[in-house]
Enzyme design. Structure first.
Site, PDB file in Angstrom:
ATOM      1  N   ASP A  38       0.145  -5.386   9.648  1.00 29.13           N
ATOM      2  CA  ASP A  38      -0.932  -4.445   9.345  1.00 29.13           C
ATOM      3  C   ASP A  38      -2.137  -5.293   8.961  1.00 29.13           C
ATOM      4  OD1 ASP A  38      -2.579  -2.383   8.657  1.00 29.13           O
ATOM      5  OD2 ASP A  38      -1.294  -1.527   7.112  1.00 29.13           O
ATOM      6  N   LYS A  84     -12.699  -1.202   6.868  1.00 30.50           N
ATOM      7  CA  LYS A  84     -13.237  -2.121   5.867  1.00 30.50           C
ATOM      8  C   LYS A  84     -14.242  -3.105   6.460  1.00 30.50           C
ATOM      9  CE  LYS A  84     -10.323  -0.520   2.720  1.00 30.50           C
ATOM     10  NZ  LYS A  84      -9.442   0.335   3.508  1.00 30.50           N
ATOM     11  N   TRP A 113       0.862  -1.181   0.000  1.00 24.66           N
ATOM     12  CA  TRP A 113       0.000   0.000   0.000  1.00 24.66           C
ATOM     13  C   TRP A 113       0.900   1.233   0.000  1.00 24.66           C
ATOM     14  CZ3 TRP A 113      -1.916   2.615   4.902  1.00 24.66           C
ATOM     15  CH2 TRP A 113      -2.881   3.591   4.621  1.00 24.66           C
TER      16      TRP A 113
END
Length: 426
Positions: free
Chosen positions: A237, A273, A156
């Site tokens: 993460d 999310k 990311w």
């Protein structure tokens, strides 16, 4: 007349002084150049500016239903009803809502975790996953000032920004294999082995962003074993727990493997999310410690780092999360809803692959269904992505990352046809 002249001269001097001051002040920021556009947010800007009725946005990193609309989960609305009028909106402590943190740790470490029971985890509420990563990066810089962070290629894009702004030197390790569109496992293991002992490694717990490529359970075990042998520090993460497979326990498997091997891990968690709480910025940073005394010390330092950044985290989202996770009925509803979201993404993967194969594409599209999570690393080149945008009004990041959340039963055929057209000469 002299006095008038003096006054006149005084006025001139005064005006000249003001003029010089204005010029000086206006020059303070003349050297500032426009920042480059964020590669992800820029896609949405371009999409919104396009008047075409056929436009499709598969660049957005947020869940959409099959009509392409944002979703608020029923469990979230129910929690908000419970909260409304019943809670004050006072400041949270620097470490945030301990109720939310306690429930969040159970998701990552297990409902009956010995680490939680023995108070060996230092944890604070953070500003979603991004904030958790940033606080940890600053913690790393402060207490391991000579260390580097090893970041997967690719990752990311904001990961690089986070550790850069925390002034932590970055290295990379190989992760994705472009030819197979899968995991570059052999080179990943080689990079783990060759990194200096005691290095910090950033790992995606599940649904790797942007590739959607995750190690298998056996590969995670080998990664854990190699990292233990080298004394590396694993920082996970975990932005998609539950959203990847539909099962939060399954999506936490990598973390559990590392814990079983005795690693002292770090973990960034987010509810953007998996609960659709994008704008509430609810997350958690946790570090496993040797004992309770060390955990108290580490938590106190994490709070001290957070204090000048944002003082304390927001309360509403934390109330929503803690209400859902501590109420058995709401938690079961959440588990049903997050599985429904994951299943829709998985279904769109199958549909996109089938459409491409039915069009007679000579390329292999197995990677679409082999990958997992919100994103599909399509393998398309930047030039092919540009053609999708200019000729078909389809928007995605130029690395070929497709957000499967933007794919619906209404546009999957159009998307597949466009991809087929721009890739058939490959």
């Amino acid at each position: 007349m002299a006095s008038r002249t003096m006054i006149s001269r005084g006025r001139v001097v005064h005006l000249q002084t003001r003029s010089l001051g204005a010029r000086f002040m206006s020059s303070w920021w003349n050297h500032v150049e426009p920042a480059p556009k964020d590669p992800i947010l820029g896609v949405t800007e371009a999409f919104l500016a396009d008047p075409s009725p056929h436009k499709v946005n598969v660049g957005v990193g947020a869940y959409r239903d099959d009509n392409g609309k944002p979703v608020v989960l029923e469990c979230v609305r129910a929690a908000e009803t419970i909260i409304a009028g019943n809670k004050n909106m006072e400041y949270l402590p620097m470490g945030g809502s301990m109720h939310m943190v306690e429930e969040t740790l159970k998701l990552a470490y297990g409902e009956n975790s010995d680490l939680i029971r023995d108070n060996k985890i230092a944890a604070i509420q953070a500003l979603s996953g991004t904030g958790a990563c940033r606080v940890f990066a600053d913690f790393q810089k402060r207490f391991k000032p000579d260390s580097h962070i090893y970041i997967p290629v690719p990752t990311w894009s904001n990961h690089h920004n986070i550790w850069r702004d925390a002034q932590v030197p970055q290295q990379t390790f190989r992760y994705y294999h472009p030819e197979t569109k899968g995991l570059d496992f052999a080179n990943l293991m080689e990079d783990l082995k060759n990194a200096p002992s005691g290095s910090f490694f950033l790992l995606h717990a599940c649904a790797h962003n942007p590739t959607g490529v995750d190690p298998t359970e056996e590969q995670w075990k080998e990664i854990s074993h190699q990292m233990k042998a080298k004394g590396h520090f694993p920082f996970f993460d975990m932005a998609y727990q539950g959203f990847a497979s539909g099962d939060p326990e399954r999506d936490a498997k990598a973390i559990r493997i590392f814990l079983e091997d005795g690693h002292l891990i770090g973990c960034a968690q987010s509810y953007a999310k998996n609960m659709g709480l994008y704008g509430q910025r609810v997350g958690c940073l946790s570090l496993v410690c040797d004992d309770n005394k060390q955990a108290i010390a580490v938590k106190s330092q994490l709070q001290q780092i957070a204090r000048p950044m944002y003082s304390n985290p927001p309360v509403h989202g934390a109330l929503v999360v803690s209400t859902i996770l501590s109420d058995p009925n709401l938690k079961n509803l959440w588990l049903e809803e997050v599985k429904g979201m994951a299943d829709r993404i998985i279904g769109m993967r199958t549909a996109l692959r089938e459409n491409l194969e039915n069009l007679g594409s000579t390329l292999s599209w197995e990677h679409i269904t082999n990958q997992i999570g919100m994103f599909c690393y399509s393998g398309m080149t930047p030039e092919q992505v540009d053609r999708l945008t200019s000729e078909y009004h389809i928007y995605m990041t130029r690395n070929g990352r497709i957000s499967m959340a933007g794919v619906t039963t209404g546009n999957v055929g159009y998307l597949a046809n466009a991809i087929h057209e721009v890739t058939k000469s490959t």
